[in-house]
Design a protein around this motif. Structure first.
Motif, PDB file in Angstrom:
ATOM      1  N   GLU A 150     -19.913  -4.530 -17.874  1.00  0.00           N
ATOM      2  CA  GLU A 150     -18.741  -4.739 -17.057  1.00  0.00           C
ATOM      3  C   GLU A 150     -17.652  -3.724 -17.368  1.00  0.00           C
ATOM      4  OE1 GLU A 150     -17.105  -8.790 -17.059  1.00  0.00           O
ATOM      5  OE2 GLU A 150     -18.581  -8.907 -15.438  1.00  0.00           O
ATOM      6  N   SER A 174     -18.576  -0.485 -15.794  1.00  0.00           N
ATOM      7  CA  SER A 174     -18.289  -0.468 -14.353  1.00  0.00           C
ATOM      8  C   SER A 174     -16.801  -0.279 -14.102  1.00  0.00           C
ATOM      9  CB  SER A 174     -18.703  -1.773 -13.693  1.00  0.00           C
ATOM     10  OG  SER A 174     -20.055  -2.003 -13.880  1.00  0.00           O
ATOM     11  N   SER A 175     -15.990  -0.981 -14.902  1.00  0.00           N
ATOM     12  CA  SER A 175     -14.548  -0.905 -14.675  1.00  0.00           C
ATOM     13  C   SER A 175     -14.006   0.495 -14.947  1.00  0.00           C
ATOM     14  CB  SER A 175     -13.807  -1.943 -15.526  1.00  0.00           C
ATOM     15  OG  SER A 175     -13.723  -1.503 -16.868  1.00  0.00           O
ATOM     16  N   MET A 176     -14.743   1.272 -15.754  1.00  0.00           N
ATOM     17  CA  MET A 176     -14.316   2.658 -16.017  1.00  0.00           C
ATOM     18  C   MET A 176     -14.848   3.615 -14.965  1.00  0.00           C
ATOM     19  SD  MET A 176     -15.015   3.067 -20.031  1.00  0.00           S
ATOM     20  CE  MET A 176     -15.123   1.558 -20.914  1.00  0.00           C
ATOM     21  N   GLY A 177     -15.581   3.090 -13.999  1.00  0.00           N
ATOM     22  CA  GLY A 177     -16.114   3.962 -12.957  1.00  0.00           C
ATOM     23  C   GLY A 177     -17.342   4.740 -13.384  1.00  0.00           C
ATOM     24  N   ALA A 178     -18.158   4.160 -14.267  1.00  0.00           N
ATOM     25  CA  ALA A 178     -19.377   4.849 -14.717  1.00  0.00           C
ATOM     26  C   ALA A 178     -20.389   4.932 -13.576  1.00  0.00           C
ATOM     27  CB  ALA A 178     -20.000   4.097 -15.893  1.00  0.00           C
ATOM     28  N   GLN A 236     -24.557   7.461 -16.142  1.00  0.00           N
ATOM     29  CA  GLN A 236     -23.627   7.304 -17.271  1.00  0.00           C
ATOM     30  C   GLN A 236     -23.758   5.918 -17.887  1.00  0.00           C
ATOM     31  OE1 GLN A 236     -20.070   8.262 -15.104  1.00  0.00           O
ATOM     32  NE2 GLN A 236     -19.992  10.361 -15.886  1.00  0.00           N
ATOM     33  N   LYS A 244     -24.696   6.340 -21.598  1.00  0.00           N
ATOM     34  CA  LYS A 244     -23.534   6.181 -22.480  1.00  0.00           C
ATOM     35  C   LYS A 244     -23.311   4.751 -22.943  1.00  0.00           C
ATOM     36  CE  LYS A 244     -20.908  10.229 -21.314  1.00  0.00           C
ATOM     37  NZ  LYS A 244     -21.339  10.922 -22.540  1.00  0.00           N
ATOM     38  N   PHE A 245     -23.929   3.800 -22.259  1.00  0.00           N
ATOM     39  CA  PHE A 245     -23.702   2.409 -22.633  1.00  0.00           C
ATOM     40  C   PHE A 245     -25.001   1.690 -23.025  1.00  0.00           C
ATOM     41  CE2 PHE A 245     -20.097   3.747 -20.196  1.00  0.00           C
ATOM     42  CZ  PHE A 245     -19.024   3.139 -20.818  1.00  0.00           C
ATOM     43  N   ASN A 299     -10.369  -4.514  -8.848  1.00  0.00           N
ATOM     44  CA  ASN A 299     -11.116  -3.250  -8.992  1.00  0.00           C
ATOM     45  C   ASN A 299     -12.527  -3.376  -8.415  1.00  0.00           C
ATOM     46  OD1 ASN A 299     -12.275  -4.796 -10.974  1.00  0.00           O
ATOM     47  ND2 ASN A 299     -11.851  -3.391 -12.652  1.00  0.00           N
ATOM     48  N   LEU A 353     -14.919  -5.246  -9.114  1.00  0.00           N
ATOM     49  CA  LEU A 353     -16.061  -5.671  -9.928  1.00  0.00           C
ATOM     50  C   LEU A 353     -16.719  -6.839  -9.206  1.00  0.00           C
ATOM     51  CD1 LEU A 353     -15.105  -5.728 -13.714  1.00  0.00           C
ATOM     52  CD2 LEU A 353     -16.545  -4.122 -12.482  1.00  0.00           C
ATOM     53  N   ARG A 408     -15.899   4.641  -7.514  1.00  0.00           N
ATOM     54  CA  ARG A 408     -15.942   4.980  -8.938  1.00  0.00           C
ATOM     55  C   ARG A 408     -14.734   5.815  -9.326  1.00  0.00           C
ATOM     56  NH1 ARG A 408     -21.480   5.906  -8.166  1.00  0.00           N
ATOM     57  NH2 ARG A 408     -21.211   8.156  -8.179  1.00  0.00           N
ATOM     58  N   ARG A 422     -11.699   3.619  -9.488  1.00  0.00           N
ATOM     59  CA  ARG A 422     -11.697   2.780 -10.695  1.00  0.00           C
ATOM     60  C   ARG A 422     -11.184   3.534 -11.905  1.00  0.00           C
ATOM     61  NH1 ARG A 422     -17.437  -0.162  -9.822  1.00  0.00           N
ATOM     62  NH2 ARG A 422     -16.701  -2.029  -8.742  1.00  0.00           N
ATOM     63  N   ARG A 423     -11.323   4.856 -11.876  1.00  0.00           N
ATOM     64  CA  ARG A 423     -10.823   5.636 -13.020  1.00  0.00           C
ATOM     65  C   ARG A 423      -9.312   5.634 -13.093  1.00  0.00           C
ATOM     66  NH1 ARG A 423     -15.567  10.263 -12.965  1.00  0.00           N
ATOM     67  NH2 ARG A 423     -17.142   8.720 -13.476  1.00  0.00           N
ATOM     68  N   MET A 425      -9.106  -1.648 -17.483  1.00  0.00           N
ATOM     69  CA  MET A 425      -9.314  -3.092 -17.589  1.00  0.00           C
ATOM     70  C   MET A 425      -9.604  -3.470 -19.030  1.00  0.00           C
ATOM     71  SD  MET A 425     -11.809  -5.441 -15.261  1.00  0.00           S
ATOM     72  CE  MET A 425     -11.338  -7.120 -14.882  1.00  0.00           C
ATOM     73  N   ILE A 427     -14.963   7.809 -24.285  1.00  0.00           N
ATOM     74  CA  ILE A 427     -15.937   7.613 -23.196  1.00  0.00           C
ATOM     75  C   ILE A 427     -15.382   7.966 -21.801  1.00  0.00           C
ATOM     76  CG2 ILE A 427     -17.402   5.936 -21.977  1.00  0.00           C
ATOM     77  CD1 ILE A 427     -17.769   4.474 -24.623  1.00  0.00           C
ATOM     78  N   GLU A 429     -15.195  11.684 -21.473  1.00  0.00           N
ATOM     79  CA  GLU A 429     -16.520  12.308 -21.351  1.00  0.00           C
ATOM     80  C   GLU A 429     -17.035  12.151 -19.925  1.00  0.00           C
ATOM     81  OE1 GLU A 429     -19.120  10.473 -24.189  1.00  0.00           O
ATOM     82  OE2 GLU A 429     -17.843  11.036 -25.887  1.00  0.00           O
ATOM     83  N   MET A 430     -16.849  10.962 -19.382  1.00  0.00           N
ATOM     84  CA  MET A 430     -17.362  10.710 -18.030  1.00  0.00           C
ATOM     85  C   MET A 430     -16.626  11.562 -16.999  1.00  0.00           C
ATOM     86  SD  MET A 430     -18.496   6.717 -17.957  1.00  0.00           S
ATOM     87  CE  MET A 430     -16.878   6.061 -17.725  1.00  0.00           C
ATOM     88  N   ARG A 472      -8.741   2.745 -24.863  1.00  0.00           N
ATOM     89  CA  ARG A 472      -9.836   3.209 -24.009  1.00  0.00           C
ATOM     90  C   ARG A 472      -9.488   3.036 -22.526  1.00  0.00           C
ATOM     91  NH1 ARG A 472     -15.714   0.321 -24.358  1.00  0.00           N
ATOM     92  NH2 ARG A 472     -14.521  -1.347 -23.363  1.00  0.00           N
TER      93      ARG A 472
END
Ligand SMILES: Nc1ncnc2c1ncn2[C@@H]1O[C@H](COP(=O)(O)OP(=O)(O)O)[C@@H](O)[C@H]1O
Ligand SMILES: [Mg+2]
Lengths: 220, 253
Positions: free
Chosen positions: A124, A127-131, A135, A139-140, B52, B54, B78, B81-82, B86, B105, B108-109, B153
């Motif tokens: 979750e 997802s909230s980071m826009g992966a 990724q 990364k997870f 967002n 989700l 996506r 969301r950046r 959250m 993280i 990096e993304m 983060r």
């Protein structure tokens, strides 16, 4: 007794080399194909990111069929396929084909199980980071599941060694074949016991190394 | 900044349907700290997660910073969301990465080069007061410290909105105060709009400028404090006392 065994030294080394080749190719197949298949199984499962009943059902059945096939029959059944892939059905390289198919099915199931242990909350957060999907996986999922993936690979490798011992039937060689030909068929019991000891040491060493690495990788 | 228009969400399981959010509309202005309160199961988390996307609403629109998230492509979503961070009750850190590894993280993304990445990571770890733990793994930290890492983060990609789902509910009162201070500081320093779901009244009175009360999937009140003030406990007890028997959608302003 030792001198007696030493006279077979070069055959033993040769057999060990064949086992390493068959198991090595299987490990490579497990990583290159089993890991993605296991990941796909995980992603397509009910309630997951890419829930897809059809794809999940197909992969799931394939994996189950391969895993439930009696291994000797799988080897025989795959002979046409093996011939298609490596040009012959006989020899160490040919023996690696059915072993690799088994390896893919075997490891993919363990990969799926390891990934299922990653907490939903981490996914979750991703997802909230826009992966993106890639990724998310790299990364997870793989980072959090890495000790399980390592343990799974250890368990798999040990099974591949066990499966590889019957590869004599297609001329695959290996220490299992050596033990059968010299120890069993020629009644040279010392040879049989000696090769069993070699296998035991090999399996112990792999298990120890795998468990150790899994422990080092696990920071949770 | 955030505008939910008539959003609804029904969860369908094999043998039941449950309407978690029922035609809710909500506006949160830029720079506000908006609290969402209500009893357990009222639909607070579901509502927050719709901001967002989700949780994708079955109906209604979600507009954040002028953009309609509900009509975006996956790729565009996506990216959107950046610009929204959250944080969660259970922190949800990647436990196999160090503190600084976790904060890195999002960078990096986004493909930010290594040197700039480590500078930004340090800057935000410093901001949440945990720079001395940069090389530790999360399992070695206390709950409050882990939540600080999660905040860093969420902030490191410089979002305009920070969504918080019960961020202090698993922390002791003293630690809670520390985390709330960090959140207030973020709001003041960067002007980040904060939406915080909570069941703790002191969270609302210590930081929220606006608050909504949810019950059975509906927003039954929305209340705005006088300019420059946070919600007072009198306002809050008045709202929650009249909670039952108030018409759905009725608003005190
Ligand atoms: N993914 C889901 N599937 C089915 N039901 C859900 C799901 N998520 C939440 N619910 C249900 O929706 C209701 C509201 O949940 P939630 O928004 O988490 O409430 P709150 O945060 O106010 O406690 C609960 O009854 C919960 O069981
Ligand atoms: Mg909740």
């Amino acid at each position: 007794m030792f001198d007696y065994i030493m006279q077979y030294q070069s055959e033993i080394w040769h057999a060990i080399g064949e086992t390493f080749m068959m198991v090595g190719i299987s490990i490579a197949a497990a990583l290159v194909l089993g890991l993605p298949v296991g990941t796909l199984l995980y992603l397509c499962r009910k309630g997951q990111m890419y829930e897809n009943r059809v794809l999940f059902a197909i992969l799931n059945i394939l994996v189950n069929v391969v895993r439930s096939f009696p291994f000797l029959l799988l080897v025989v059944f795959l002979i046409p396929f093996t011939r298609f892939v490596v040009g012959t059905a006989i020899g160490t390289l040919a023996a690696s084909v059915p072993l690799s198919i088994m390896a893919i099915a075997y490891y993919s199931r363990l990969v799926e199980q390891s990934l299922l242990e990653v907490p939903k909350g981490v996914i979750e957060a991703a997802s909230s980071m826009g992966a993106s999907t890639l990724q998310m996986i790299v990364k997870f999922l793989y980072v959090e599941a890495r000790s399980g993936l390592m343990l799974g690979l250890t368990t798999s490798t040990i099974s591949f060694i066990s499966y590889s011992t019957v590869m004599g039937i297609v001329g695959g060689g290996g220490i299992g074949d050596f033990a059968i030909r010299y120890g069993y068929q020629r009644f040279e019991t010392e040879i049989m016991i000696f090769t069993i000891i070699i296998m035991l040491i090999l399996v112990q060493a792999i298990q120890y190394t795998g468990s150790f690495m899994a422990r080092v990788l696990d920071k949770r | 900044m955030i505008s939910l228009h008539q959003v609804s969400k029904t969860f369908v399981t094999s043998n039941s349907r449950f309407q978690a959010v029922d035609a809710v509309s909500l506006d949160v202005g830029a720079g506000e700290i908006h609290g969402i309160i209500g009893s357990s199961g009222a639909g607070k988390s579901t509502l927050l997660r719709m901001i967002n996307l989700l949780e994708r609403p079955d109906e209604g629109t979600v507009i954040v910073d002028g953009e309609d998230l509900t009509s975006m492509t996956a790729k565009h979503l996506r990216e959107a969301r950046r610009s929204m961070g959250m944080i969660f009750q259970s922190f949800n850190l990647v436990n196999n990465r160090t503190v600084s590894g976790n904060v890195a993280i999002p960078l990096e993304m986004a493909g930010i080069p290594k040197k700039e990445r480590s500078e930004r990571v340090r800057e935000y770890l410093d901001f949440v007061g945990i720079v001395d733990k940069a090389d530790e793994y999360p399992s070695r930290l206390s709950g409050g410290q882990q939540q600080r890492v999660a905040i860093a983060r969420a902030l490191v990609s410089r979002p305009k909105v920070l969504l918080c789902d019960e961020p202090t509910s698993s922390l002791d009162p003293q630690t809670t105060i520390g985390i709330l201070d960090v959140l207030k500081h973020i709001n003041r320093t960067f002007g980040v709009t904060v939406v915080i779901v909570t069941h703790e009244m002191n969270v609302v009175t210590s930081m929220c400028t606006t608050v909504s009360v949810m019950e059975n999937g509906s927003l039954i009140h929305t209340f705005k404090a006088d300019k420059g003030n946070t919600i007072s406990s009198e306002d809050l007890s008045r709202m929650t006392a009249t909670q039952t028997g108030v018409k759905v959608g009725e608003t005190y302003v």
